[in-house]
Design a protein around this motif. Structure first.
Motif, PDB file in Angstrom:
ATOM      1  N   LYS A  97       4.071  -5.697  13.096  1.00 27.07           N
ATOM      2  CA  LYS A  97       4.523  -4.585  12.258  1.00 27.07           C
ATOM      3  C   LYS A  97       3.605  -4.357  11.068  1.00 27.07           C
ATOM      4  N   PRO A  98       3.118  -5.408  10.356  1.00 26.58           N
ATOM      5  CA  PRO A  98       2.206  -5.160   9.225  1.00 26.58           C
ATOM      6  C   PRO A  98       0.942  -4.417   9.644  1.00 26.58           C
ATOM      7  N   PHE A  99       0.349  -4.796  10.785  1.00 20.94           N
ATOM      8  CA  PHE A  99      -0.860  -4.110  11.242  1.00 20.94           C
ATOM      9  C   PHE A  99      -0.553  -2.649  11.561  1.00 20.94           C
ATOM     10  N   ALA A 100       0.569  -2.387  12.212  1.00 23.75           N
ATOM     11  CA  ALA A 100       0.937  -1.009  12.551  1.00 23.75           C
ATOM     12  C   ALA A 100       1.133  -0.166  11.295  1.00 23.75           C
ATOM     13  N   LEU A 101       1.712  -0.755  10.258  1.00 21.18           N
ATOM     14  CA  LEU A 101       1.925  -0.020   9.007  1.00 21.18           C
ATOM     15  C   LEU A 101       0.594   0.352   8.354  1.00 21.18           C
ATOM     16  N   ILE A 102      -0.349  -0.599   8.322  1.00 20.39           N
ATOM     17  CA  ILE A 102      -1.650  -0.334   7.703  1.00 20.39           C
ATOM     18  C   ILE A 102      -2.445   0.673   8.528  1.00 20.39           C
ATOM     19  N   PHE A 103      -2.407   0.547   9.850  1.00 17.94           N
ATOM     20  CA  PHE A 103      -3.119   1.493  10.717  1.00 17.94           C
ATOM     21  C   PHE A 103      -2.580   2.910  10.530  1.00 17.94           C
ATOM     22  N   THR A 104      -1.272   3.047  10.448  1.00 11.83           N
ATOM     23  CA  THR A 104      -0.673   4.368  10.245  1.00 11.83           C
ATOM     24  C   THR A 104      -1.066   4.943   8.896  1.00 11.83           C
ATOM     25  N   LEU A 105      -1.074   4.092   7.870  1.00 14.59           N
ATOM     26  CA  LEU A 105      -1.417   4.544   6.518  1.00 14.59           C
ATOM     27  C   LEU A 105      -2.830   5.105   6.459  1.00 14.59           C
ATOM     28  N   TYR A 106      -3.816   4.336   6.902  1.00  9.32           N
ATOM     29  CA  TYR A 106      -5.200   4.773   6.747  1.00  9.32           C
ATOM     30  C   TYR A 106      -5.612   5.774   7.825  1.00  9.32           C
ATOM     31  N   GLY A 107      -5.088   5.619   9.037  1.00  2.38           N
ATOM     32  CA  GLY A 107      -5.365   6.624  10.050  1.00  2.38           C
ATOM     33  C   GLY A 107      -4.838   7.985   9.633  1.00  2.38           C
ATOM     34  N   GLY A 108      -3.633   8.013   9.067  1.00  3.52           N
ATOM     35  CA  GLY A 108      -3.065   9.276   8.610  1.00  3.52           C
ATOM     36  C   GLY A 108      -3.830   9.887   7.460  1.00  3.52           C
ATOM     37  N   THR A 109      -4.281   9.054   6.529  1.00  2.00           N
ATOM     38  CA  THR A 109      -5.058   9.555   5.392  1.00  2.00           C
ATOM     39  C   THR A 109      -6.401  10.112   5.851  1.00  2.00           C
TER      40      THR A 109
END
Length: 274
Positions: A97-109
């Motif tokens: 879950k932590p990796f998915a949260l970070i990937f979503t954050l920076y991929g979205g930005t």
């Protein structure tokens, strides 16, 4: 009879010109729609790739900073544990879950910034390499980054913050501090580099190895962490240590972790926004 035209003679070509309707010159901008769908696909693909590449490092550092602030583990011990997990059980790390949260954050930005650049170059009819650095980009990237980062921070604080049987809700002041922190980071990452690049005192020898634009893109996001990290630590402390603690006690804790946490956040920001 002479056919030479005198001063009062009729001139058919002049009459023809006078009968032509007047034309007005209008300036129209041709939209740069060449391969637009492919360019948008490239925006998404490059953003997702960049997000996946930086996510492991940022996940480990964010986890370490929060665990250190909560007193669960030291910064170094937490980083070693994350490295061991990534090395020995990469699937467990990459599908967490932590990796998915970070990937979503920076991929979205990144997607937001890329698509904004493509749309701007399309509407203005400029080359696809043209990038924006004005208020529109700041507002768009800040909105995307802020909303995703606030959600990520709330989840990380509950996952790695002060150990309790039932994690409590993130207090409003913590969200406010996180929001200011993120606005500073986005502004320094997307808007400041084009402004300071011409001012950097780089010699001709140095510019053979790194351009002023590249140097500014690394320096600005890293330098702002010295200002934004205390906001981050104070927001975490308000969550980790609820109660009637005085400002002096909280500032003492923030000052204790400020320098090492700032360097840790620099290490995560440089690959993320550099």
């Amino acid at each position: 009879m002479s056919t030479a035209a005198g001063p009062g003679a009729s001139r058919p070509h002049l009459k023809t010109e006078m009968m032509k309707p007047a034309t007005t010159t209008t300036s129209t901008t041709l939209w740069n729609t060449h391969n637009l769908s492919l360019r948008l696909c490239a925006d998404v693909a490059s953003a997702a790739t960049a997000g996946a590449l930086v996510a492991p490092v940022i996940t480990a550092i964010d986890k370490a900073i929060i665990e250190n602030a909560a007193g669960r583990q030291t910064l170094g011990r937490s980083l070693r544990d994350s490295l061991a997990t990534f090395t020995l059980r990469p699937h467990h790390f990459l599908f967490s879950k932590p990796f998915a949260l970070i990937f979503t954050l920076y991929g979205g930005t990144y997607i937001t910034a890329n698509i904004l650049d493509t749309c701007a170059s399309t509407v203005k009819g400029k080359p696809a390499t043209t990038t924006t650095s004005g208020p529109a980009k700041f507002l768009a990237t800040s909105s995307a980054n802020l909303s995703l980062c606030l959600y990520k921070d709330s989840r990380f604080a509950k996952l790695f913050g002060a150990a309790t049987s039932s994690p409590r809700a993130i207090p409003g002041p913590s969200y406010a501090l996180f929001a200011v922190r993120d606005c500073l980071t986005v502004f320094a990452s997307f808007n400041v580099p084009p402004l300071i690049a011409p001012l950097l005192p780089l010699s001709e020898g140095m510019q053979k190895h790194v351009s002023a634009a590249s140097a500014a893109q690394f320096l600005a996001p890293a330098a702002v962490q010295l200002i934004s990290t205390p906001l981050h630590l104070l927001g975490l402390d308000l969550y980790n240590r609820d109660g009637t603690l005085g400002a002096k006690d909280r500032l003492t804790r923030v000052r204790r972790d400020w320098l090492k946490s700032s360097f840790a956040r620099m290490a995560r920001i440089v690959p993320a926004f550099g």
